[in-house]
Write a protein that holds these residues in place. Structure first.
Motif, PDB file in Angstrom:
ATOM      1  N   GLY A   1      -7.032  26.056   6.823  1.00 61.50           N
ATOM      2  CA  GLY A   1      -5.706  26.088   7.170  1.00 61.50           C
ATOM      3  C   GLY A   1      -4.988  24.618   6.847  1.00 61.50           C
ATOM      4  O   GLY A   1      -3.531  24.317   7.340  1.00 61.50           O
ATOM      5  N   GLN A   2      -5.668  23.780   6.451  1.00 60.69           N
ATOM      6  CA  GLN A   2      -5.096  22.555   6.291  1.00 60.69           C
ATOM      7  C   GLN A   2      -4.368  22.557   4.878  1.00 60.69           C
ATOM      8  O   GLN A   2      -4.736  23.317   3.882  1.00 60.69           O
ATOM      9  N   SER A   3      -3.500  21.396   4.796  1.00 55.53           N
ATOM     10  CA  SER A   3      -2.673  21.419   3.620  1.00 55.53           C
ATOM     11  C   SER A   3      -3.591  20.881   2.650  1.00 55.53           C
ATOM     12  O   SER A   3      -4.635  20.207   2.906  1.00 55.53           O
ATOM     13  N   ALA A   4      -3.300  20.774   1.421  1.00 54.80           N
ATOM     14  CA  ALA A   4      -4.153  20.352   0.247  1.00 54.80           C
ATOM     15  C   ALA A   4      -4.197  18.944   0.466  1.00 54.80           C
ATOM     16  O   ALA A   4      -5.210  18.264   0.290  1.00 54.80           O
ATOM     17  N   ALA A   5      -3.103  18.117   0.789  1.00 54.74           N
ATOM     18  CA  ALA A   5      -3.079  16.713   0.945  1.00 54.74           C
ATOM     19  C   ALA A   5      -4.324  16.163   2.082  1.00 54.74           C
ATOM     20  O   ALA A   5      -4.892  15.427   2.028  1.00 54.74           O
ATOM     21  N   ALA A   6      -3.899  16.884   3.028  1.00 52.98           N
ATOM     22  CA  ALA A   6      -4.729  16.647   4.398  1.00 52.98           C
ATOM     23  C   ALA A   6      -6.216  17.009   4.197  1.00 52.98           C
ATOM     24  O   ALA A   6      -7.153  16.361   4.650  1.00 52.98           O
TER      25      ALA A   6
ATOM     26  N   PRO B   1       0.599  -1.160   0.048  1.00 50.18           N
ATOM     27  CA  PRO B   1       0.012   0.025   0.063  1.00 50.18           C
ATOM     28  C   PRO B   1       0.901   1.275   0.115  1.00 50.18           C
ATOM     29  O   PRO B   1       1.833   1.345   0.743  1.00 50.18           O
ATOM     30  N   LEU B   2       0.358   2.402  -0.784  1.00 53.04           N
ATOM     31  CA  LEU B   2       1.326   3.637  -0.713  1.00 53.04           C
ATOM     32  C   LEU B   2       1.025   4.296   0.551  1.00 53.04           C
ATOM     33  O   LEU B   2       0.215   4.075   1.306  1.00 53.04           O
ATOM     34  N   ARG B   3       2.179   4.810   0.935  1.00 56.80           N
ATOM     35  CA  ARG B   3       2.390   5.438   2.356  1.00 56.80           C
ATOM     36  C   ARG B   3       2.510   7.048   1.906  1.00 56.80           C
ATOM     37  O   ARG B   3       3.620   7.340   1.267  1.00 56.80           O
ATOM     38  N   PHE B   4       1.806   7.758   2.342  1.00 54.66           N
ATOM     39  CA  PHE B   4       1.627   8.934   2.140  1.00 54.66           C
ATOM     40  C   PHE B   4       2.240  10.002   3.262  1.00 54.66           C
ATOM     41  O   PHE B   4       1.504   9.947   4.271  1.00 54.66           O
ATOM     42  N   ASP B   5       3.231  10.888   2.915  1.00 54.11           N
ATOM     43  CA  ASP B   5       3.714  11.813   4.166  1.00 54.11           C
ATOM     44  C   ASP B   5       3.313  13.213   3.519  1.00 54.11           C
ATOM     45  O   ASP B   5       3.671  13.562   2.732  1.00 54.11           O
ATOM     46  N   TYR B   6       2.536  13.859   4.635  1.00 53.12           N
ATOM     47  CA  TYR B   6       2.047  15.074   4.284  1.00 53.12           C
ATOM     48  C   TYR B   6       1.910  16.037   5.578  1.00 53.12           C
ATOM     49  O   TYR B   6       1.466  15.489   6.491  1.00 53.12           O
ATOM     50  N   PRO B   7       2.000  17.280   5.704  1.00 50.35           N
ATOM     51  CA  PRO B   7       2.000  18.020   6.816  1.00 50.35           C
ATOM     52  C   PRO B   7       0.313  18.207   6.906  1.00 50.35           C
ATOM     53  O   PRO B   7      -0.567  18.360   5.782  1.00 50.35           O
TER      54      PRO B   7
ATOM     55  N   ALA C   1      -1.689  28.710  -2.523  1.00 54.05           N
ATOM     56  CA  ALA C   1      -0.786  27.582  -3.033  1.00 54.05           C
ATOM     57  C   ALA C   1      -1.337  26.228  -2.819  1.00 54.05           C
ATOM     58  O   ALA C   1      -1.295  25.592  -3.819  1.00 54.05           O
ATOM     59  N   GLU C   2      -1.837  25.894  -1.690  1.00 57.63           N
ATOM     60  CA  GLU C   2      -2.524  24.670  -1.533  1.00 57.63           C
ATOM     61  C   GLU C   2      -3.728  24.411  -2.509  1.00 57.63           C
ATOM     62  O   GLU C   2      -3.939  23.376  -2.992  1.00 57.63           O
ATOM     63  N   GLN C   3      -4.328  25.413  -2.861  1.00 61.26           N
ATOM     64  CA  GLN C   3      -5.731  25.334  -3.715  1.00 61.26           C
ATOM     65  C   GLN C   3      -4.982  24.881  -5.243  1.00 61.26           C
ATOM     66  O   GLN C   3      -5.709  24.347  -5.956  1.00 61.26           O
ATOM     67  N   GLN C   4      -3.911  25.867  -5.333  1.00 60.47           N
ATOM     68  CA  GLN C   4      -3.481  25.392  -6.879  1.00 60.47           C
ATOM     69  C   GLN C   4      -2.750  23.920  -7.020  1.00 60.47           C
ATOM     70  O   GLN C   4      -2.820  23.330  -7.741  1.00 60.47           O
ATOM     71  N   LYS C   5      -2.139  23.526  -6.120  1.00 56.18           N
ATOM     72  CA  LYS C   5      -1.688  22.106  -5.681  1.00 56.18           C
ATOM     73  C   LYS C   5      -2.739  21.152  -6.206  1.00 56.18           C
ATOM     74  O   LYS C   5      -2.714  20.126  -6.852  1.00 56.18           O
TER      75      LYS C   5
ATOM     76  N   ILE D   1      -0.391  11.904  -6.430  1.00 54.65           N
ATOM     77  CA  ILE D   1      -0.082  13.031  -7.053  1.00 54.65           C
ATOM     78  C   ILE D   1       0.442  14.103  -6.171  1.00 54.65           C
ATOM     79  O   ILE D   1       1.463  14.685  -6.359  1.00 54.65           O
ATOM     80  N   LEU D   2      -0.468  14.422  -5.047  1.00 56.51           N
ATOM     81  CA  LEU D   2      -0.049  15.379  -4.091  1.00 56.51           C
ATOM     82  C   LEU D   2       1.338  14.912  -3.547  1.00 56.51           C
ATOM     83  O   LEU D   2       2.009  16.009  -3.033  1.00 56.51           O
ATOM     84  N   CYS D   3       1.526  13.732  -3.169  1.00 54.09           N
ATOM     85  CA  CYS D   3       2.613  13.620  -2.201  1.00 54.09           C
ATOM     86  C   CYS D   3       3.588  13.047  -3.184  1.00 54.09           C
ATOM     87  O   CYS D   3       4.588  12.372  -2.369  1.00 54.09           O
ATOM     88  N   HIS D   4       3.557  12.955  -4.410  1.00 52.74           N
ATOM     89  CA  HIS D   4       4.899  12.359  -5.186  1.00 52.74           C
ATOM     90  C   HIS D   4       5.105  10.929  -5.092  1.00 52.74           C
ATOM     91  O   HIS D   4       6.213  10.732  -4.722  1.00 52.74           O
ATOM     92  N   SER D   5       4.144  10.268  -4.676  1.00 58.50           N
ATOM     93  CA  SER D   5       4.081   8.821  -3.952  1.00 58.50           C
ATOM     94  C   SER D   5       3.590   8.028  -5.375  1.00 58.50           C
ATOM     95  O   SER D   5       2.459   7.800  -5.166  1.00 58.50           O
ATOM     96  N   ARG D   6       4.337   7.714  -6.249  1.00 60.67           N
ATOM     97  CA  ARG D   6       3.966   6.879  -7.118  1.00 60.67           C
ATOM     98  C   ARG D   6       3.830   5.357  -6.851  1.00 60.67           C
ATOM     99  O   ARG D   6       4.892   5.075  -6.420  1.00 60.67           O
ATOM    100  N   MET D   7       2.894   4.623  -7.259  1.00 59.81           N
ATOM    101  CA  MET D   7       3.121   3.137  -7.007  1.00 59.81           C
ATOM    102  C   MET D   7       4.136   2.406  -7.842  1.00 59.81           C
ATOM    103  O   MET D   7       4.403   2.726  -8.918  1.00 59.81           O
TER     104      MET D   7
END
Length: 949
Positions: free
Chosen positions: A487-492, A418-424, A432-436, A530-536
């Motif tokens: 205030g959350q990051s795009a990934a969160a 399983p992919l593991r995603f690290d994100y703030p 900037a987060e909205q654009q991401k 894509i957001l976390c640059h975690s490709r399978m």
């Protein structure tokens, strides 16, 4: 939803002591089987810790966390005390609800209760209640509460920047939006308008029939020397309008009326109104609730107690609920938020100790509020299966699982971890987060479009198209944007919204919507990667054994059968999607192998045996060579079997058995003759009805069925009539979600609710058949009346169409039919045994539950005895019996089915040649002897051991 009945309410209770009332409720719960002895002591302990008085004369005593093990099932009992009982703090309780909450079933009732408590004059109504029905109306809502649910301000009742030169013209537009009649419009114009400040005006009239509201904004208007920037128009009955009025008042109280009036669209105005104003000076904090059963009374009370320790004005909002703000110091308001596990709360506070208050509340929620809680995940994983911690497997070790698809596969493993995603969790630059987020969604959509262009399979294309539509759903992206603004990051923000949206879908009362939860999570993971640059990790170019937690929808359509030698999954059962796919492709497979396999390094050599459900990890050279020899022998045998594929399946002593093919699409019919099948033993006709926006008409169905008859060149076709409902809903025929859809309204039961649909299908089948052999069978028949209804419908259509070679039978999926087979055999032309469902209903085991996969075995002697009963009853009346379930493909089951007297086996196209070859290896006499022994065995493993002996 859990609900009370009149049997759960007692009125006129003469008790006058709080402890006596609580003990009486505990005794009642125990008497009705909800709790074990001792629960009353836990309720009294809980009361000593914190008062359970809610207000308005109502209390809700319940047990402590420590006595939860005494709860057998959820129950609520209500006692009305006409004289009231002192409940501490100078309060007196007249209505007391004793609660034993084994799950979150009671939360909807408590949420309704919290809404009830906000009504005017409730205290007097509680005191005055004397009948059980009166109490039920108070608790579960009466006519007034039903009206309240309809009082909704929707976008079609909102007009922003309306063009009007006077307040009178603005009121005229409001009347049009509210669809008022001329009399009501005149009353609204003549009503005394109230200036409520900051350019906002209020106009309201009483509503005789239906309440309603309109909200309009404007500029450049004055009235009575006051500006007009907004108008709230109301047609009110009772107090149902108060929530909307309070929300507008909240903006004015915060000095932000101009901001409310300045929104650019109806949707934006509704969103900010629903969210409420957040003072620029306020302190705010977001936290995820991880309590297993959400914020029910006990943890809610602890949170309220924590809030009351501070002087600050503290409010809370459930981002996954209706998003309105309530006081964090009110238990009834807290319960009314309907907070469940995974929901996000936003706290805001004003006052000298605001920051300290928010710190304390955040810590309290993260600590579980005195309960066990679900640990917060840092990345999305396979939610529907347990994620096991790999323990490692030594070389030359045998791993046992559940055989899902036969055959030997040898090669290196590819561990699809399983992919593991690290994100703030938080981010400072919201733009900037909205654009991401926008860029990630655009890229994901482009990937789906590329996949669509290369897919040829209709079902796969429909699934990917649906994923693309989900990705473009504005309601999903709006929710994410709201979280980013908090205030959350795009990934969160993205994963939080995906998680809560999937949970809401899974809990939907519409079964079709509930099934979309897995698809929401699938697109969620795609964007997260894509957001976390975690490709399978891409699979290797060389052939491999695929090891995975499970296989998601998007992975299924990307499987390359030329490189996948075999499949191994951590969970699942023999009826899981991955197992069915493997069998249809002829790929050996093992399921329910356990999480340890995920610790294997990719590239580890292994032997997968799909016949006995084993995986040899890093085998010794001698064992590897033996497996290769056996595999080569099987390949050579398969080539010989293929050369004889058109020969009949005849045992060594001359007994012939029919071998047919199961089809899920008439497009496969041309392959039936190619593989040597003697016809179609099961056509799953629901493929004609699925993946559509409307039901197919007669001509559409005719085209599909004729395609099959034309390809079969005179061979018989057994068509199962529409088998949907419950676990397989139709998009255009939504049905209520059922707690257990496999025991609910499906198959013939659902068709009885919509006979016109079945009439059209029967007519299409009969017309398509003409003079060619057609066998029609009805699914999920459990009762004689269902058969008689279906047969009467068939007789009517057949009398009009006059097809010449038709038989009518039923599926044997329910034990009641097998037990009553002698009665059915008087009228049916044949039986077809669906062993998948017959097994799960006989053993009371969900066929999709991976944890029960080893026990849910169709070779259980109880299942075999039912098959024997059906065969004996049918043969006594000269009728034939087929088996179209997965058991027909099981090499161990084959001689037993022959010995029990089954006349036809229907298997997947890939298995036809192999099954015919296996029949030729047995004599009927030895099969009968083996079957007799199996009927006397104690369990399925004992039956399988007979085969090995």
């Amino acid at each position: 939803m859990f609900s009370l009945t009149a049997q759960d309410v007692k009125t006129g209770v003469p008790l006058a002591d709080k402890a006596a009332v609580i003990q009486a409720l505990a005794d009642w719960l125990e008497q009705d089987g909800h709790v074990a002895a001792g629960y009353g002591a836990g309720m009294l302990t809980r009361e000593a810790q914190n008062s359970t008085y809610l207000g308005q004369g109502i209390a809700i005593p319940h047990g402590t966390q420590e006595c939860r093990h005494l709860i057998k099932n959820t129950g609520i009992k209500a006692m009305h005390l006409p004289d009231g009982v002192p409940w501490g703090g100078g309060e007196r309780a007249y209505l007391v609800l004793g609660i034993a909450a084994g799950s979150d079933e009671h939360l909807d009732l408590l949420k309704q209760l919290a809404r009830t408590l906000s009504r005017d004059g409730l205290f007097e109504r509680v005191k005055a209640a004397r009948q059980s029905q009166e109490v039920l109306q108070l608790l579960q809502g009466n006519a007034e509460s039903a009206t309240e649910t309809k009082f909704v301000l929707s976008a079609d009742r909102v007009a922003v920047k309306a063009r009007a030169g006077t307040l009178e013209l603005l009121v005229e537009q409001a009347a049009t939006l509210m669809q008022l009649n001329p009399t009501e419009e005149s009353a609204l114009q003549q009503s005394a308008g109230m200036y409520i400040g900051q350019g906002w005006w209020l106009k309201q009239i009483p509503a005789d029939d239906k309440p309603g509201a309109a909200l309009l904004t404007a500029s450049g208007i004055t009235h009575r020397q006051q500006p007009v920037s907004g108008l709230l128009a109301l047609a009110v009955r009772g107090s149902e309008h108060k929530t909307l009025l309070t929300r507008v008042a909240d903006w004015l109280a915060a000095g932000r009326g101009a901001e409310l009036a300045g929104q650019d669209s109806a949707e934006a105005l509704l969103n900010v109104l629903k969210r409420g104003p957040v003072s620029l000076s306020s302190h705010q904090r977001t936290v995820v609730v991880r309590n297993t059963h959400g914020l029910h009374a006990r943890p809610g009370a602890m949170l309220v107690q924590a809030a009351k320790n501070f002087d600050a004005d503290i409010q809370v909002c459930n981002l996954d609920g209706d998003e309105h703000w309530v006081s964090a110091k009110s238990l009834m308001k807290m319960i009314g938020l309907g907070v469940k596990a995974g929901h996000q709360l936003v706290f805001r506070a004003e006052g000298p100790d605001a920051e300290a208050a928010l710190d304390a509340l955040t810590e309290a929620v993260n600590g579980g509020l005195g309960e066990a809680f679900v640990a917060q995940a840092t990345e999305p994983q396979a939610e529907e299966h347990d994620i096991h911690e790999p323990q490692g497997i030594d070389p030359n070790t045998l791993v046992r699982g559940v055989a899902a698809s036969p055959g030997i596969a040898i090669g290196p493993v590819f561990v699809d971890a399983p992919l593991r995603f690290d994100y703030p969790q938080q981010a400072g630059d919201t733009q900037a987060e909205q654009q991401k987020l926008s860029a990630a969604i655009e890229q994901a959509s482009a990937e789906l479009s590329a996949t669509l262009r290369r897919l040829s399979d209709t079902q796969a294309r429909d699934m990917m198209s649906m994923h693309r539509e989900l990705l473009a759903d504005s309601s999903l992206t709006q929710g994410v944007s709201c979280r980013i603004k908090q205030g959350q990051s795009a990934a969160a923000a993205w994963w939080s919204e995906i998680d809560s949206a999937a949970d809401r879908q899974a809990a939907s009362s519409d079964a079709l919507l509930a099934e979309r939860a897995a698809d929401i999570r699938d697109i969620g993971r795609r964007v997260m990667a894509i957001l976390c640059h975690s490709r399978m990790t891409p699979p290797p170019e060389h052939p491999y054994l695929w090891l995975a937690q499970d296989i998601g929808p998007s992975q299924l359509v990307n499987l390359d059968p030329s490189r996948v030698l075999g499949l191994v999954t951590v969970g699942g059962g023999a009826s899981s999607h991955s197992a069915i796919l493997a069998r249809s492709l002829g790929i050996p497979a093992l399921v329910a192998a356990g999480g340890a396999v995920m610790a294997l390094p990719s590239g580890t050599e292994a032997i997968l045996n799909g016949d006995d459900g084993t995986l040899w990890v890093a085998p010794e050279a001698a064992m590897l060579e033996q497996a290769r020899v056996r595999q080569q022998r099987e390949r050579e045998q398969a080539e010989q079997d293929w050369m004889r594929r058109h020969d009949a399946a005849i045992t060594l002593d001359g007994h012939r058995i029919g071998v047919a093919a199961n089809l899920a699409d008439t497009g496969q019919a041309r392959e039936v003759m190619e593989v040597g099948a003697e016809g179609v033993g099961l056509l799953r006709t629901e493929f004609v009805f699925m993946a559509r926006h409307s039901e197919p008409d007669l001509d559409e169905q005719l085209a599909f069925y004729r395609q099959a008859f034309d390809a079969l060149d005179g061979r018989p076709l057994v068509a199962r009539t529409l088998d949907v409902g419950g676990d397989k809903p139709l998009p255009y025929w939504p049905v209520p979600k059922e707690d257990n859809p496999f025991l609910g309204v499906r198959g013939i039961r659902l068709c009885m609710q919509k006979p016109e649909l079945l009439k059209t299908q029967l007519r299409a089948l009969l017309m398509a058949a003409g003079d060619r052999p057609l066998r029609i069978m009805f699914p999920m028949v459990a009762d004689w009346s269902e058969w008689r209804w279906a047969k009467a419908l068939f007789d009517k259509i057949q009398s009009e169409v006059q097809a010449t070679d038709v038989q009518v039978g039923i599926m044997v999926e329910v034990p009641s039919v097998a037990l009553n087979a002698a009665v059915f055999a008087e009228e049916v032309d044949f039986f077809s045994i669906g062993t998948n469902d017959l097994t799960q209903y006989t053993l009371a085991m969900d066929r999709g539950n991976g944890g029960l996969a080893r026990l849910s075995d169709g070779l259980n002697p109880a299942v075999l005895r039912l098959i024997k009963m059906v065969v004996d009853a049918a043969h006594a009346k000269g009728k034939w019996v087929g088996v179209c379930g997965e058991l027909a493909s099981d090499p161990v089951a084959l001689p037993l089915l022959l010995g029990l007297g089954v006349d036809e086996l229907s298997v997947s196209l890939k298995r036809v040649t192999l099954v015919k070859a296996q029949v030729r290896e047995w004599s009927l006499s030895s099969c009968r002897k083996l079957a007799e022994q199996a009927l006397q065995a104690v369990d399925a493993p004992a039956v399988r051991q007979l085969y090995n002996n």
